[in-house]
Scaffold this motif. Structure first.
Motif, PDB file in Angstrom:
ATOM      1  N   UNK A  13      51.594  50.261  28.366  1.00 54.78           N
ATOM      2  CA  UNK A  13      51.266  49.234  29.344  1.00 54.78           C
ATOM      3  C   UNK A  13      50.151  48.391  28.747  1.00 54.78           C
ATOM      4  N   UNK A  14      50.011  47.191  29.238  1.00 58.95           N
ATOM      5  CA  UNK A  14      48.908  46.355  28.752  1.00 58.95           C
ATOM      6  C   UNK A  14      47.589  46.959  29.230  1.00 58.95           C
ATOM      7  N   UNK A  15      46.591  46.922  28.355  1.00 58.65           N
ATOM      8  CA  UNK A  15      45.286  47.519  28.674  1.00 58.65           C
ATOM      9  C   UNK A  15      44.701  46.950  29.962  1.00 58.65           C
ATOM     10  N   UNK A  16      44.935  45.661  30.224  1.00 56.50           N
ATOM     11  CA  UNK A  16      44.381  45.044  31.430  1.00 56.50           C
ATOM     12  C   UNK A  16      44.927  45.681  32.706  1.00 56.50           C
ATOM     13  N   UNK A  17      46.089  46.359  32.617  1.00 56.48           N
ATOM     14  CA  UNK A  17      46.669  47.026  33.787  1.00 56.48           C
ATOM     15  C   UNK A  17      45.942  48.310  34.156  1.00 56.48           C
ATOM     16  N   UNK A  18      45.029  48.769  33.297  1.00 52.40           N
ATOM     17  CA  UNK A  18      44.358  50.047  33.516  1.00 52.40           C
ATOM     18  C   UNK A  18      42.946  49.896  34.080  1.00 52.40           C
ATOM     19  N   UNK A  19      42.667  48.776  34.737  1.00 52.60           N
ATOM     20  CA  UNK A  19      41.311  48.549  35.260  1.00 52.60           C
ATOM     21  C   UNK A  19      40.928  49.558  36.346  1.00 52.60           C
ATOM     22  N   UNK A  20      41.909  50.200  36.967  1.00 50.91           N
ATOM     23  CA  UNK A  20      41.621  51.165  38.024  1.00 50.91           C
ATOM     24  C   UNK A  20      41.504  52.604  37.544  1.00 50.91           C
ATOM     25  N   UNK A  21      41.520  52.832  36.232  1.00 51.80           N
ATOM     26  CA  UNK A  21      41.410  54.193  35.702  1.00 51.80           C
ATOM     27  C   UNK A  21      40.023  54.757  35.990  1.00 51.80           C
ATOM     28  N   UNK A  80      47.917  50.067  25.835  1.00 51.69           N
ATOM     29  CA  UNK A  80      47.514  51.463  25.930  1.00 51.69           C
ATOM     30  C   UNK A  80      48.804  52.278  26.021  1.00 51.69           C
ATOM     31  N   UNK A  81      48.736  53.535  25.624  1.00 55.08           N
ATOM     32  CA  UNK A  81      49.929  54.375  25.554  1.00 55.08           C
ATOM     33  C   UNK A  81      49.734  55.648  26.364  1.00 55.08           C
ATOM     34  N   UNK A  82      50.825  56.073  27.006  1.00 52.60           N
ATOM     35  CA  UNK A  82      50.867  57.345  27.726  1.00 52.60           C
ATOM     36  C   UNK A  82      51.839  58.243  26.962  1.00 52.60           C
ATOM     37  N   UNK A  83      51.342  59.399  26.533  1.00 55.69           N
ATOM     38  CA  UNK A  83      52.121  60.301  25.691  1.00 55.69           C
ATOM     39  C   UNK A  83      52.287  61.632  26.418  1.00 55.69           C
ATOM     40  N   UNK A  96      41.115  50.123  29.707  1.00 56.52           N
ATOM     41  CA  UNK A  96      41.015  48.688  29.992  1.00 56.52           C
ATOM     42  C   UNK A  96      39.865  48.026  29.247  1.00 56.52           C
ATOM     43  N   UNK A  97      39.053  48.802  28.544  1.00 59.00           N
ATOM     44  CA  UNK A  97      37.901  48.228  27.847  1.00 59.00           C
ATOM     45  C   UNK A  97      37.916  48.614  26.374  1.00 59.00           C
ATOM     46  N   UNK A  98      37.071  47.934  25.605  1.00 58.77           N
ATOM     47  CA  UNK A  98      36.983  48.206  24.176  1.00 58.77           C
ATOM     48  C   UNK A  98      36.440  49.591  23.928  1.00 58.77           C
ATOM     49  N   UNK A  99      36.784  50.208  22.825  1.00 59.50           N
ATOM     50  CA  UNK A  99      37.712  49.748  21.790  1.00 59.50           C
ATOM     51  C   UNK A  99      39.165  49.920  22.243  1.00 59.50           C
TER      52      UNK A  99
END
Length: 136
Positions: A13-21, A80-83, A96-99
């Protein structure tokens, strides 16, 4: 008893989609259920390695995910990846943030039509935190 940990699926998924993690502990995260994950059709079996070293008195973890796929991996964005592993755990590579994870995709146009024509993908992620396990 030692449990085998083999990668059985890879999604992104795009990293920006993970702002709620939310980190619920140093090694576990909670990912919102509304995150849209894109399944990647991978050739069995992808590999995931995690190495750590001390750099300027800080422990750094470098994770490397390698897989082959026939899917189109040309879109360039921060992913970002989910494995998922055979031991029942699911790991998160990136947030959602660096790195951000670095994705290298290598397409092959072989000399023979019977040779590998899949795209070889290497995802590298270096962070002071080890890859967290996704809870829930």
């Amino acid at each position: 008893m030692h449990c085998l940990k083999i990668v059985v699926s890879v999604e992104r998924t795009k990293c920006k989609n993970l702002s709620g993690v939310k980190f619920i502990s140093p090694t576990k995260v909670k990912v919102p259920s509304d995150v849209n994950w894109q399944a990647i059709a991978v050739r069995a079996h992808p590999s995931l390695t995690i190495a750590d070293k001390i750099d300027d008195k800080v422990r750094m973890f470098t994770s490397t995910l390698k897989f082959s796929t026939a899917d189109d991996m040309t879109e360039r964005d921060k992913f970002a990846y989910r494995v998922k592993l055979t031991d029942g755990t699911t790991r998160l590579i990136g947030t959602f943030e660096r790195p951000y994870p670095v994705t290298l995709a290598q397409e092959t146009m072989p000399e023979k039509e019977t040779d590998n024509q899949m795209t070889d993908v290497t995802v590298t992620y270096t962070n002071a935190r080890n890859l967290p396990i996704i809870e829930g």
